[in-house]
Design a protein around this motif. Sequence first.
Motif, mmCIF file in Angstrom:
data_model
loop_
_atom_site.group_PDB
_atom_site.id
_atom_site.type_symbol
_atom_site.label_atom_id
_atom_site.label_comp_id
_atom_site.label_asym_id
_atom_site.label_seq_id
_atom_site.Cartn_x
_atom_site.Cartn_y
_atom_site.Cartn_z
ATOM 1 N N PRO A 175 -22.951 10.017 7.910
ATOM 2 C CA PRO A 175 -22.808 8.564 7.790
ATOM 3 C C PRO A 175 -21.621 8.031 8.591
ATOM 4 N N ASN A 176 -20.522 8.811 8.622
ATOM 5 C CA ASN A 176 -19.340 8.372 9.360
ATOM 6 C C ASN A 176 -19.605 8.202 10.845
ATOM 7 N N ASP A 177 -20.440 9.086 11.389
ATOM 8 C CA ASP A 177 -20.746 8.997 12.817
ATOM 9 C C ASP A 177 -21.783 7.917 13.085
ATOM 10 N N LEU A 178 -22.621 7.663 12.096
ATOM 11 C CA LEU A 178 -23.715 6.725 12.303
ATOM 12 C C LEU A 178 -23.263 5.272 12.197
ATOM 13 N N PHE A 179 -22.465 4.997 11.141
ATOM 14 C CA PHE A 179 -22.136 3.600 10.855
ATOM 15 C C PHE A 179 -20.799 3.202 11.454
ATOM 16 N N LYS A 180 -20.618 1.914 11.582
ATOM 17 C CA LYS A 180 -19.350 1.403 12.082
ATOM 18 C C LYS A 180 -18.249 1.684 11.067
ATOM 19 N N SER A 181 -18.543 1.434 9.786
ATOM 20 C CA SER A 181 -17.599 1.868 8.761
ATOM 21 C C SER A 181 -18.357 2.168 7.482
ATOM 22 N N VAL A 182 -17.800 3.077 6.707
ATOM 23 C CA VAL A 182 -18.463 3.535 5.495
ATOM 24 C C VAL A 182 -17.529 3.313 4.313
ATOM 25 N N LEU A 191 -13.473 -8.651 0.538
ATOM 26 C CA LEU A 191 -14.612 -9.563 0.476
ATOM 27 C C LEU A 191 -14.565 -10.554 1.626
ATOM 28 N N ILE A 192 -13.345 -11.018 1.930
ATOM 29 C CA ILE A 192 -13.211 -12.086 2.915
ATOM 30 C C ILE A 192 -13.223 -11.544 4.340
ATOM 31 N N THR A 193 -12.524 -10.436 4.562
ATOM 32 C CA THR A 193 -12.369 -9.990 5.955
ATOM 33 C C THR A 193 -13.360 -8.914 6.349
ATOM 34 N N GLY A 194 -14.050 -8.344 5.399
ATOM 35 C CA GLY A 194 -14.932 -7.222 5.719
ATOM 36 C C GLY A 194 -14.134 -5.933 5.785
ATOM 37 N N PRO A 195 -14.853 -4.803 5.921
ATOM 38 C CA PRO A 195 -14.160 -3.525 5.842
ATOM 39 C C PRO A 195 -13.413 -3.200 7.130
ATOM 40 N N SER A 196 -12.108 -3.003 7.009
ATOM 41 C CA SER A 196 -11.285 -2.528 8.115
ATOM 42 C C SER A 196 -9.948 -2.194 7.477
ATOM 43 N N MET A 197 -8.924 -2.031 8.296
ATOM 44 C CA MET A 197 -7.635 -1.716 7.697
ATOM 45 C C MET A 197 -6.935 -2.978 7.184
ATOM 46 N N ILE A 198 -7.464 -4.141 7.560
ATOM 47 C CA ILE A 198 -6.783 -5.398 7.222
ATOM 48 C C ILE A 198 -6.532 -5.593 5.718
ATOM 49 N N PRO A 199 -7.548 -5.390 4.851
ATOM 50 C CA PRO A 199 -7.279 -5.609 3.424
ATOM 51 C C PRO A 199 -6.108 -4.765 2.918
ATOM 52 N N ALA A 200 -6.072 -3.510 3.350
ATOM 53 C CA ALA A 200 -4.989 -2.635 2.889
ATOM 54 C C ALA A 200 -3.650 -3.115 3.430
ATOM 55 N N ILE A 201 -3.626 -3.543 4.701
ATOM 56 C CA ILE A 201 -2.372 -4.007 5.300
ATOM 57 C C ILE A 201 -1.846 -5.223 4.531
ATOM 58 N N ILE A 202 -2.735 -6.189 4.307
ATOM 59 C CA ILE A 202 -2.303 -7.421 3.639
ATOM 60 C C ILE A 202 -1.859 -7.120 2.205
ATOM 61 N N ALA A 203 -2.653 -6.299 1.495
ATOM 62 C CA ALA A 203 -2.313 -6.012 0.101
ATOM 63 C C ALA A 203 -0.952 -5.335 0.006
ATOM 64 N N LEU A 204 -0.725 -4.328 0.853
ATOM 65 C CA LEU A 204 0.554 -3.617 0.794
ATOM 66 C C LEU A 204 1.710 -4.529 1.202
ATOM 67 N N SER A 205 1.490 -5.349 2.243
ATOM 68 C CA SER A 205 2.581 -6.203 2.730
ATOM 69 C C SER A 205 2.975 -7.233 1.684
ATOM 70 N N LEU A 206 1.981 -7.858 1.056
ATOM 71 C CA LEU A 206 2.303 -8.893 0.067
ATOM 72 C C LEU A 206 2.992 -8.280 -1.152
ATOM 73 N N HIS A 207 2.439 -7.173 -1.632
ATOM 74 C CA HIS A 207 2.980 -6.548 -2.832
ATOM 75 C C HIS A 207 4.424 -6.083 -2.606
ATOM 76 N N ASN A 208 4.619 -5.293 -1.564
ATOM 77 C CA ASN A 208 5.963 -4.768 -1.318
ATOM 78 C C ASN A 208 6.910 -5.837 -0.823
ATOM 79 N N GLY A 209 6.362 -6.784 -0.028
ATOM 80 C CA GLY A 209 7.189 -7.892 0.436
ATOM 81 C C GLY A 209 7.734 -8.685 -0.742
ATOM 82 N N ALA A 210 6.889 -8.922 -1.748
ATOM 83 C CA ALA A 210 7.330 -9.694 -2.914
ATOM 84 C C ALA A 210 8.430 -8.945 -3.673
ATOM 85 N N ILE A 211 8.329 -7.622 -3.718
ATOM 86 C CA ILE A 211 9.356 -6.850 -4.420
ATOM 87 C C ILE A 211 10.687 -6.933 -3.671
ATOM 88 N N ILE A 212 10.637 -6.765 -2.345
ATOM 89 C CA ILE A 212 11.887 -6.829 -1.574
ATOM 90 C C ILE A 212 12.462 -8.246 -1.621
#
Lengths: 287, 499
Positions: free
Chosen positions: A163-170, B366-387
């Motif tokens: 699935p990892n190779d097939l899809f853009k993200s899983v 939900l808003i941005t779709g799957p990528s590293m963005i949700p994790a980046i924003i979540a970590l930045s806001l959470h830790n940023g608020a603590i600092i």
Amino acid sequence: MMKILTLPLITLLLTCLASPLNAEPFVFTAIPDQDETQLQQRFNKVAQYLEQTLNVEVKYVPVKSYTAAVSAFRNNQVQLAWFGGLSGVQARRLVPNSMAIAQGVEDEHFKTYFIAHNSSQLTKQDTLPEQMKDMTFTFGSKGSTSGRLMPEFYIREQFKKSPNDLFKSVGFSGDHSRTIALVQAGTYQVGALNFKVWDRALADGKIDLSKVSVIWETPEYPDYQWTIRGDVNAKWGEGFAQKVKQALLDIKDPELLKSFPREGFIPASNEDYAPILDTAKNIGLIE
Amino acid sequence: MSPPSPQATGIRKLSLSFTLIALACLFFADTSIITTNPWGEVGNIGQGLITPSFTSPSTLLTSLMNTLAFALIGVVFAALLGMVLAHFFEWRVVRISCAFIRSIHELFWALIFLQVFGLSTLTGLLAIIIPYTGIFAKVYAEILEESDQTALQRLPIATSRWSSHLYARLMPAWPQLVHYTQYRLECGIRSSSVLGFVGLPTLGFHLESFFKQGYYSEAAGVLYLFIAVIALMRFWAKKRYLLPLLVIAFIWLPFQVSVDTDLLYRFFSHDILPAPLRQEGPLTMGSWSQTLDWCILLFKDQILVGSWNTLLLTQIALVGSGITALLLYPLISPLFFTQRKRTVGHLFLITLRSIPELIFAFVILLITGPSMIPAIIALSLHNGAIIAHLIGRYTEVIKLRADSPTHGNRYAYEVTPRIYKPFLAFLFYRWEVILRESAILGILGIQTLGFFIDSAFEEFRFDRALFLILVTALLNILVDSFSRSIRSKLRLSTSPEAQ
């Protein structure tokens, strides 16, 4: 000051630790596959039923994940569990002599639905559509039979790729209901889930068919089952496992059956789940 | 105009290079945004937030009590143990052990103990006590090091080790130690709540269930209760209430743990051994060479890609947290806002840091779709608020000249430059924390080390899980020692006295 006062506290702690346990109840659990928030209430009714039928104290403990259910079973914290196909196979590998005793009527013929957001322009077909590749895809929980094992198997079989190779993200939504929510929102273009959860959500009016629809269903496979530890007879008397099995098969109260949700239970055996074990080995989830 | 001091140049270079590294990481990371129609679901969440519901208040109260009891006992025990270890912190073995135990996230500790002690009080307590002991030992040691050393230097030579520790080191640093411990209690409550995600009966248990099932009103109810408890901490988390609260906590938690030695033995002698070693036994040559292959395969398939993603996410989120903190700290600073407005600011920061990152990340997903963005924003806001909270409080001791500039100028030219060094110190403290938390967000499907650890637990491959946890710990220790050397080189300190 602190130290003087911690001493009695530690004594208190040790007394609590050493306090004798009551006669141990027969404990069961169920994998949290849907409507987790109502599991407690529903399964307490099942516990009451078993208590009356078996004449021993019966307790239901809720768990948070498939893994937790299997661990509890392995560690003898629960002696009976309502597992999925894969979690049952895992549990029985970890606990020698444990057996599958009953499955739902529907579990002989279980299915996975592949669903897609309508913007993906995928339509219902006889095979998984070629256009799926490079789209975004979500499984359910990592340990789910219908949300992970079977869909991954069929993806690999058709595309000869992981699935990892097939899809853009899983992704792993963690839960069948959440798979619906994520695909309906278009967060993931395609997802795979337990067909019963889909049917129920559809009946409850939680699905907007203008946004998400089923694009493929897998062939049938065996899924959920009741599994009991092999050592229960030693503790609750000869023939106890058989009594539990009979009690489960005898459940006719629609109110109780709704907890699962199944129309009724039929006998099952470990061998019924050989296809699941083979599939799990095939995709490398079990060595 | 005098040329900038070498140290100021160093700080500038440091900030610039970390920003550049983060930008480079952004280039390699998946930051695509795909949105189709998330607003229906986001709308449901929003509606949940404005119509919180408190169905079954008794369950909620019970899990609230559990959350507090785990946190109190866990933090107090960890503080005592940490204090003892802090006194031996000049020993390398203590330093390394502490770095090791705190580098493993409490959720992973919980997953390990779940295998041995099941879902029990002991599992919850140990999952807090162990990593927190490591954290307390380190921070206590640093506070002691930075506090006023005059008394210590004047002691007669024959003074015993413990007397000198007690009277000449502990006493001068006492207020700061207490302050830090109180702050840690808040973190402990957060951790305790998050332990509910793996099944302990704390608030997180219900929060996650409700949220996952789409019962957003109920989820909001749990969240508001949690925020209220933290916001009201200064009324109930007082020194004089500590002992009574502790006693109540002990009575409240059920302690019927029967420690099963068979399970312990099985876990250590069987479960965590690499699969080839377990199957073939340690006595054949073949099993050892297969074990080597096992390690290499794991390294190629999971460790390389896992570490790469973990580091990318960490470096981006580190700078993200820094920027968030600098933007938000004025909200609670008396140099910028009146008391009443600051209360709102405090509430805002408490909310940001109380929402578990996983839930934050899911909403953004939900808003941005799957990528590293949700994790980046979540970590930045959470830790940023603590600092932001920490440096905002820090500005309370800054005294401005009567003719100091106001508004934007005060922010840019007066206050921010003055808090910049402690800000960097806090940020670099947070570096290892962000790394640890980035591992947890792997559960969202980004292939960080945490993603593979979680998968290994799901597949009952404890050998893999433990091996990956050790790699994560090593990465953490590296980052920590790097951060320590940067802090000492630039003399970055978080305490006002040391400036």
